[in-house]
Design a protein around this motif. Structure first.
Motif, PDB file in Angstrom:
ATOM      1  N   GLY A 112       0.758  -1.222   0.033  1.00  0.00           N
ATOM      2  CA  GLY A 112      -0.129  -0.082   0.080  1.00  0.00           C
ATOM      3  C   GLY A 112       0.812   1.240   0.005  1.00  0.00           C
ATOM      4  O   GLY A 112       2.182   1.118   0.320  1.00  0.00           O
ATOM      5  N   PHE A 113       0.374   2.124  -0.746  1.00  0.00           N
ATOM      6  CA  PHE A 113       1.299   3.618  -0.542  1.00  0.00           C
ATOM      7  C   PHE A 113       0.399   4.840  -0.651  1.00  0.00           C
ATOM      8  O   PHE A 113      -0.723   4.781  -0.822  1.00  0.00           O
ATOM      9  N   LEU A 114       0.974   5.866  -0.195  1.00  0.00           N
ATOM     10  CA  LEU A 114       0.532   7.259  -0.215  1.00  0.00           C
ATOM     11  C   LEU A 114       1.529   8.227  -0.656  1.00  0.00           C
ATOM     12  O   LEU A 114       2.582   8.220  -0.016  1.00  0.00           O
TER      13      LEU A 114
ATOM     14  N   GLY B 152       6.500  10.223  -0.253  1.00  0.00           N
ATOM     15  CA  GLY B 152       5.470   9.622   0.302  1.00  0.00           C
ATOM     16  C   GLY B 152       6.021   8.408   0.739  1.00  0.00           C
ATOM     17  O   GLY B 152       7.211   8.408   0.961  1.00  0.00           O
ATOM     18  N   VAL B 153       5.476   7.323   0.988  1.00  0.00           N
ATOM     19  CA  VAL B 153       5.932   5.969   1.422  1.00  0.00           C
ATOM     20  C   VAL B 153       5.131   4.808   1.006  1.00  0.00           C
ATOM     21  O   VAL B 153       3.842   5.039   0.598  1.00  0.00           O
ATOM     22  N   ARG B 154       5.760   3.923   0.914  1.00  0.00           N
ATOM     23  CA  ARG B 154       5.165   2.723   0.539  1.00  0.00           C
ATOM     24  C   ARG B 154       5.499   1.456   1.373  1.00  0.00           C
ATOM     25  O   ARG B 154       6.554   1.471   1.964  1.00  0.00           O
TER      26      ARG B 154
ATOM     27  N   LEU C 108       9.131   1.836   2.749  1.00  0.00           N
ATOM     28  CA  LEU C 108       9.811   2.367   1.812  1.00  0.00           C
ATOM     29  C   LEU C 108       9.625   3.743   1.332  1.00  0.00           C
ATOM     30  O   LEU C 108       8.649   4.161   0.701  1.00  0.00           O
ATOM     31  N   PRO C 109      10.338   4.985   1.977  1.00  0.00           N
ATOM     32  CA  PRO C 109      10.065   5.991   1.960  1.00  0.00           C
ATOM     33  C   PRO C 109      10.747   6.628   0.340  1.00  0.00           C
ATOM     34  O   PRO C 109      11.599   6.043   0.042  1.00  0.00           O
TER      35      PRO C 109
END
Length: 931
Positions: free
Chosen positions: A609-611, A628-630, A656-657
């Motif tokens: 998921g990511f944002l 963002g980050v994953r 994972l940024p």
């Protein structure tokens, strides 16, 4: 669906024309979906689709004025757009945001967009650091596939002519996608995707992204390659091309070593439960049934086992492609593209070298050979592939797509090696081995995807989703080895023998691998004023099943090898007489030597998921930040079928940024800064603890179920300048910090020093510089108006710290040995240069391409004498000439310098060649027709 369809603009296309193109945001280059396109003074018009595309059909020949408008942007009128009968005018329009005066802009129509220039424009506006190759460049390179053009990408190099390394990082560090969705690997032994299965006629561009952004899978470090195919052709096209070629090592109508016979599948007799497990006549249980079962399986394996010289004709290939846009269900556009290709090629050599060496002791001044062979090899490869794509727009704000891909590659390899086994054969005794191998690889993939916009103008929400499934198989139905020793006697005769105590008796391998992958993706993009917020997720599951059966040709004293492998396996097979007691006497026979522990099942599940947010910096609108980050969760397991089974597992979540900053120094110049954390997972082959055998004297290869994933911190800084359309200057620096990198290495715990395995090193660093330039030379002199030149250079340094015990062992014989070494697969430099002449009036194209890479580490040894693939220079020439309308003749010469592939190792100042493979020059001529 096709039954209710008709070609778009089917209103007598011979007497009418069309206008097509794309509407983008000025300065940013982003497409504007839902923009209005109208013919001035009429009510006739259309609106742009999700990608900013538009099309006006059924236009009478003449000049038109077009009005482009979009809420919040200045209206623009383009005058004098020329339409011809049966033609399609291309027009790209950029709209600027509204100012206080809200003036309409009126401009004159310009020529159709340059595809390479358009690609550079997209690159300038992209969030991440990237490089790209357009269909235009692929055509200039004379490349029939995507693989042929990837060597033009900065920092990229080809392996085996079809797999790509990016920034010197191989397989597991490179992710390959088709239209943004994962592609299954056509090499089930690794992660690499063969790019030679994608015909260039279907490709819009190939983009290599080098920095991580959260919407992308986190398992790439060198680069993420995305092949974009045409979806809605601007007009109907069809191409047909045929070509023939030959390699100088084989020649035209020459002879080549080829495999003969062989079984297409494992015979049913091999699964008989009564097969004996011991040599005759030492049978346990029902002797008669054992005898019958052994006779049946032995006779089932009666096939030729020795390769032979055979006459061949030149290589040949044919490719056909088609694309068009139709209207269905009234006025809904349907884009169709299809391609099919077939290629048969022959390659090989007669004077190759194969050798393996070891260090006898700490005081040794040289490496001792375990095996030294002269190698003769021939390969016949047949590649067939097909691609079908459908894109439907129920309305301009929604698009659905279907993509079907199938490729099948059959490779028939024959090899004969003759030489010495110094450790085991002395005096005049020599060794000979023959190999016949057929490998059939196939990939079938299907994907459905959708793109949707909800809401008005630039406030609309964008939703994308996709679902895909694929199956990759690899079948080796009868991999045959036949080894023997021979010696010339004083009387001139030759004595032959098979010595099981030194090398394996004749063996047959049957291997089958099936890998299935299912992927689901979804994302939602929401505008928030000047910023954009994107969120989404992905689920991927992959399964693999590997099976191997091994059968060995044994012999009694009644069967003596006389130099003919086929006679030994066929004429002397089974019962050839009776002994003094009347018991049936076997000659040669077949026993099952399958190792269950070499069979395994694997599973891998990845959820993510990511944002991500993209926004200009407050008070500094020229600076755009994407960050963002994953989160990715991995669950991977492997289990062998041995008794007891051996298992390997790992699971865990990775955060994972990512942060990418783009500073538009001016309209045609950017400064970029990026950071991202990525991972690299081991492949099933690296993870599976089974041993594979290649040939006598070579290394055994064994996976390691204790492997862990690699984690990488990535930093990039790039300056780029786009002085004119199609021109570029850029300079980049990058730094990568690896934790637990995976490397292919000789197992230090293997007693015979002859086993390859995979291990996690504690850490590694990679850093370097990339320089790139593209220039049209017409500005220098008028006579150079049709000449363009370009090049790129990547300089890379990598460091892996050697463990203390390894450093101590190496310094026992080399006190100056370094405590670091390069990362496996890294080249210290990669250089690409190209110059081309293209005259659109005469239809003449001539291009020269030069590529060179530096020595790259192939295999790590325990004594520091690591194996390196030697760097080499490659020059390719391509020329084409338009003959008639739609007809073009082509000629090319690959590897003009006739360089060889060499793997060697250095020890105390002496170079030891492990593998030398002549590559030869390949000369190709062909003709194509398109309309």
């Amino acid at each position: 669906m096709m039954a209710w369809s008709q070609p778009a603009g089917a209103q007598d296309t011979t007497s009418t024309g069309a206008i097509t193109g794309v509407v983008v945001e000025e300065g940013q280059g982003e497409p504007l979906p839902g923009a209005n396109v109208r013919i001035k003074g009429t009510s006739e018009g259309t609106s742009t689709d999700l990608n900013g595309r538009y099309r006006l059909d059924g236009l009478a020949p003449g000049a038109y004025d077009l009005v482009f408008s979009f809420v919040g942007f200045q209206r623009k009128t383009v005058t004098g757009v020329e339409v011809t009968a049966g033609g399609t005018a291309e027009l790209e329009v950029a709209l600027a945001e509204e100012t206080a005066e809200l003036q309409e802009v009126v401009v004159s129509a310009q020529a159709a967009r340059d595809t390479e220039a358009g690609l550079l424009k997209e690159r300038a506006a992209a969030s991440a650091v990237s490089n790209a190759v357009s269909a235009e460049t692929i055509g200039r390179a004379g490349a029939g596939t995507a693989a042929g053009a990837m060597s033009l990408v900065t920092g990229a190099s080809l392996v085996e002519g079809k797999y790509v390394n990016v920034r010197g990082l191989q397989g597991r560090y490179v992710d390959t996608q088709l239209n943004g969705s994962d592609l299954p690997s056509t090499d089930p032994d690794g992660n690499s995707v063969a790019l030679d299965v994608f015909p260039s006629s279907l490709i819009d561009n190939v983009v290599t992204t080098k920095t991580f952004t959260p919407e992308r899978p986190g398992n790439f470090t060198g680069g993420s390659i995305d092949i974009t195919t045409k979806s809605f052709p601007d007009e109907r096209f069809a191409t047909l091309s045929v070509s023939t070629s030959f390699n100088s090592e084989v020649g035209i109508g020459g002879s080549m070593l080829r495999p003969v016979g062989g079984l297409r599948s494992l015979p049913s007799a091999a699964d008989d439960a009564d097969l004996p497990e011991s040599e005759p006549p030492y049978f346990a249980g029902d002797v008669d049934r054992k005898m019958q079962a052994l006779t049946a399986v032995t006779e089932a394996f009666r096939t030729p086992v020795s390769p032979r010289q055979d006459e061949i004709i030149g290589n040949r290939s044919v490719e056909a492609s088609f694309g068009d846009q139709f209207t269905v269900f009234g006025d809904q556009p349907l884009g169709v593209i299809a391609s099919g290709s077939y290629e048969k090629s022959f390659s090989g050599y007669t004077d190759g070298t194969t050798a393996r060496f070891n260090q006898a002791g700490l005081e040794s001044e040289t490496l001792n050979p375990d095996a030294e062979y002269t190698t003769q090899r021939g390969v016949e490869e047949t590649l067939a592939s097909g691609l079908l794509g459908l894109s439907l727009q129920p309305n301009p704000q929604h698009e659905l797509g279907l993509r079907l891909l199938y490729t099948r590659d059959r490779e028939a390899e024959a090899r004969i090696e003759r030489g010495s086994l110094p450790r085991d054969l002395t005096g005049g005794a020599r060794f000979q081995t023959r190999v016949s191998r057929t490998t059939v690889r196939s990939v079938a993939s299907a994907e459905v995807k959708g793109t949707h916009r909800f809401g008005p103008g630039d406030e609309s929400i964008r939703v994308e989703w996709s679902a895909s499934g694929s199956e990759a198989t690899r079948d080796e139905p009868d991999y045959r080895f036949f080894s023997n020793q021979f010696e010339t006697l004083p009387n001139g005769d030759t004595a032959y023998a098979i010595s099981p105590s030194i090398f394996p008796p004749p063996e047959r391998y049957f291997r089958n691998l099936t890998e299935r992958t299912w992927v689901g993706d979804a994302s939602v993009e929401v505008p928030l004023g000047s910023a954009t917020l994107t969120t989404g997720g992905r689920f991927r599951t992959k399964t693999r099943e590997f099976r191997e059966r091994i059968f060995r040709h044994g012999a009694t004293n009644a069967a003596q090898f006389n130099g003919s492998p086929d006679a030994y396996v066929n004429e002397k097979a089974g019962i050839i007489g009776e002994d003094e007691q009347g018991t049936p006497q076997f000659g040669t026979y077949v026993l099952d030597f399958t190792e269950p522990r070499n069979n395994y099942d694997g599973d891998q599940t990845v959820g993510a998921g990511f944002l991500m947010a993209e926004t200009p910096l407050p008070g500094l609108s020229a600076v755009t930040v994407t960050g963002g980050v994953r989160v990715e969760y991995t669950d991977m397991s492997i289990e062998t079928l041995g008794d007891p089974p051996r298992r390997g597992t790992f699971s865990g979540a990775d955060l994972l940024p990512s942060a990418n900053l783009r500073w538009a120094l001016r309209d045609d110049m950017n400064l970029r800064l990026a950071y991202g954390r990525t991972i690299a997972r081991p492949t099933f082959r690296e993870f599976a603890p089974f041993e594979s055998f290649q040939f006598v004297g070579d290394y055994f290869e064994r996976g390691n179920p204790d492997l862990n994933r690699t984690r990488v911190h990535n930093f990039d800084l790039r300056w780029e300048w786009f002085p004119r359309p199609g021109e570029l200057l850029s300079a980049s620096v990058f730094y990568k910090d690896f934790t637990d990198p995976i490397e292919r290495t000789i197992d230090p715990e293997a007693a015979a020093n002859n086993e390859i395995t995979y291990v996690n090193r504690s850490s590694a660093r990679v850093y370097g510089v990339e320089l790139e330039a593209r220039k049209r030379l017409g500005g220098l002199a008028s006579w150079l108006q049709h000449v363009q030149a370009g090049g790129n250079l990547t300089l890379t340094q990598s460091q892996v710290s050697r463990p203390e015990d390894v450093v101590e062992a190496i310094r026992a014989f080399d006190v100056n040995a370094d405590d670091t070494r390069p990362l496996q697969g890294q080249s210290p430099y990669i250089l690409n240069l190209n110059v081309g002449y293209e005259n659109p009036d005469s239809g003449t194209n001539v291009n020269v391409f030069y590529n060179r890479f530096g020595d790259r580490l192939d295999t790590v040894t325990r004594n520091g004498a690591d194996l390196f693939e030697q760097g080499r220079s490659m020059i390719d020439l391509n020329a084409s000439q338009r003959l008639l309308r739609g007809v073009r003749a082509k000629v090319s010469v690959k590897n003009v310098l006739n360089n060889e592939e060499v793997v060697s190792q250095s020890f105390k100042g002496t170079e030891y060649v492990n593998d030398l493979r002549p590559l030869g020059r390949t000369v190709s001529v062909g003709v194509s027709y398109s309309f």
